[in-house]
Design an enzyme around this catalytic site. Structure first.
Site, PDB file in Angstrom:
ATOM      1  N   CYS A   1       0.832  -1.202   0.000  1.00 37.12           N
ATOM      2  CA  CYS A   1       0.000   0.000   0.000  1.00 37.12           C
ATOM      3  C   CYS A   1       0.868   1.255   0.000  1.00 37.12           C
ATOM      4  CB  CYS A   1      -0.928  -0.016   1.207  1.00 37.12           C
ATOM      5  SG  CYS A   1      -2.066   1.379   1.277  1.00 37.12           S
TER       6      CYS A   1
ATOM      7  N   CYS B   1      -5.946  -3.146   7.546  1.00 39.14           N
ATOM      8  CA  CYS B   1      -7.139  -2.301   7.487  1.00 39.14           C
ATOM      9  C   CYS B   1      -8.341  -2.985   6.843  1.00 39.14           C
ATOM     10  CB  CYS B   1      -6.822  -0.986   6.768  1.00 39.14           C
ATOM     11  SG  CYS B   1      -6.385  -1.147   5.032  1.00 39.14           S
TER      12      CYS B   1
END
Length: 395
Positions: free
Chosen positions: A127, A224
């Site tokens: 990410c 997440c």
């Protein structure tokens, strides 16, 4: 207060502001990546207090109501609301950018594929590499920003040659350099990390001082997009074939039991094998092609050779053929250990590590991150590992 960049007065150049630019803070535009947590919120608060031209951006990475996510997860639902509230409190503009498709393609899909290959992936690194420090950084440039600031606990230090270096965060309990090893030199020139010299309690005190609603907000403990740490459940939803059962075997290939999918296992795992044995057994490797989990005694986990792929090297000096003494972290929560790094004769884009002492539970898909003292030199993905003298490396 943010400390001035060390590359200013020491060189006799023009006075520089706390972010290292030779102009007033008010003339310096900073885009802050605001996740809705306390760390990035405090970054925005610190910079706004110093008079910088601050713009907050939050990336919506996925639909918080989707099956693979959870309400309140990073960069979804509640976090976007919190980031917006913080920006309003600080009096700075705030934008939410829809990156769901990009995040799914660049991070989540590869996360699932990696598990199917029998690896143990770290999506946070991907990410940072493919979304935050690539797409978001490009957006910051498009907005005319001088830099992009984040809430990571790492330090950007100007070296003797004038180039920016990435160093561990001052607080070893919060250091996040392991997750940023893929940052390039060009990206590092544009990035700033105002929390690198702070400890978490000090950051929370600043949030209270700024009157931010996130001052007491708990830190996220999970990836997440993974609800309650259930990695296998997420992968099974994305790739149903990952649930295919198989055999648990010993090193000789003798069947000891059955399993409900290799996605439930990682190298070094001891608990949850579901088999009885005279001695503790550990997962030695995962044979994805045969859907086999290979187990054995802890001694069989010992590795002192590690091959890295997709090496990102931040030091200006290349790795010498004779090797370089370094320390390396092979998992984020483990301490760095002594090693010698060499160029990889079989992979020009990789490197070979020889560990001075054997390490246990070296898992493909994790990262090998290389340091010289406090400075991060680079790193790569663990492709395979082995024990010296055995003539072969485990996949």
């Amino acid at each position: 207060m943010i400390q001035p960049s060390p590359d200013s007065a020491a060189r006799g150049g023009p006075a520089r502001n706390s972010l290292g630019f030779a102009k007033p803070a008010s003339a310096t535009r900073v885009v802050v990546a605001m996740s809705g947590g306390v760390d990035s919120s405090v970054v925005a608060g610190l910079l706004a207090r110093e008079g910088y031209d601050v713009v907050g951006i939050t990336l919506q990475l996925y639909d918080h109501g989707a099956a693979i996510s959870r309400k309140g997860a990073c960069c979804a639902g509640q976090d976007i609301h919190d980031a917006r509230q913080v920006a309003a409190r600080l009096g700075i503009p705030h934008y939410v950018l829809d990156y769901e498709s990009r995040f799914r393609q660049a991070v989540i899909d590869e996360f699932a594929e990696s598990y199917i290959r029998g690896e143990t992936p770290i999506p946070c690194i991907r990410c940072n590499q493919r979304v935050k420090f690539k797409d978001l950084l490009a957006t910051a440039r498009d907005l005319g920003a001088d830099c992009l600031a984040t809430g990571h606990y790492v330090r950007r230090v100007i070296g003797e040659g004038g180039a920016a270096e990435l160093h561990r965060g001052r607080d070893p309990r919060r250091d996040q350099s392991y997750f940023l090893y893929a940052t390039t030199r060009e990206q590092l020139d544009f990035l700033r990390f105002p929390l690198g010299d702070l400890e978490k309690p000090a950051v929370r005190r600043l949030a209270e001082e700024f009157g931010l609603i996130v001052a007491d907000k708990p830190d996220s403990q999970d990836i997440c997009f993974v609800p309650n740490g259930d990695y296998a459940g997420v992968v099974a939803k994305l790739r149903p074939e990952a649930k295919e059962p198989g055999e648990i075997v010993d090193e000789a290939g003798r069947v000891l039991g059955r399993h409900d999918g290799i996605i439930h296992f990682t190298v070094g795992q001891r608990k949850g094998l579901g088999i009885a044995a005279a001695e503790p057994l550990y997962v030695l490797r995962l044979d994805a092609a045969k859907r086999r989990v290979v187990v054995g005694p802890k001694a069989a986990l010992a590795r002192n050779l590690v091959h890295l792929r997709e090496l990102n090297w931040l030091d200006a000096a290349p790795i010498p053929a004779a090797g370089r003494e370094v320390t390396v972290k092979l998992r984020s929560a483990q301490p760095a250990i002594a090693a010698v790094i060499y160029p990889d004769a079989d992979d020009a884009a990789g490197a070979r590590l020889e560990l001075l002492q054997a390490e246990y539970g070296v898992a493909p898909g994790q990262a090998g991150v290389v340091y010289d003292g406090e400075r991060l030199l680079g790193g790569g993905w663990i492709a395979r590992s082995g024990a010296a003298g055995k003539g072969s490396l485990a996949a």
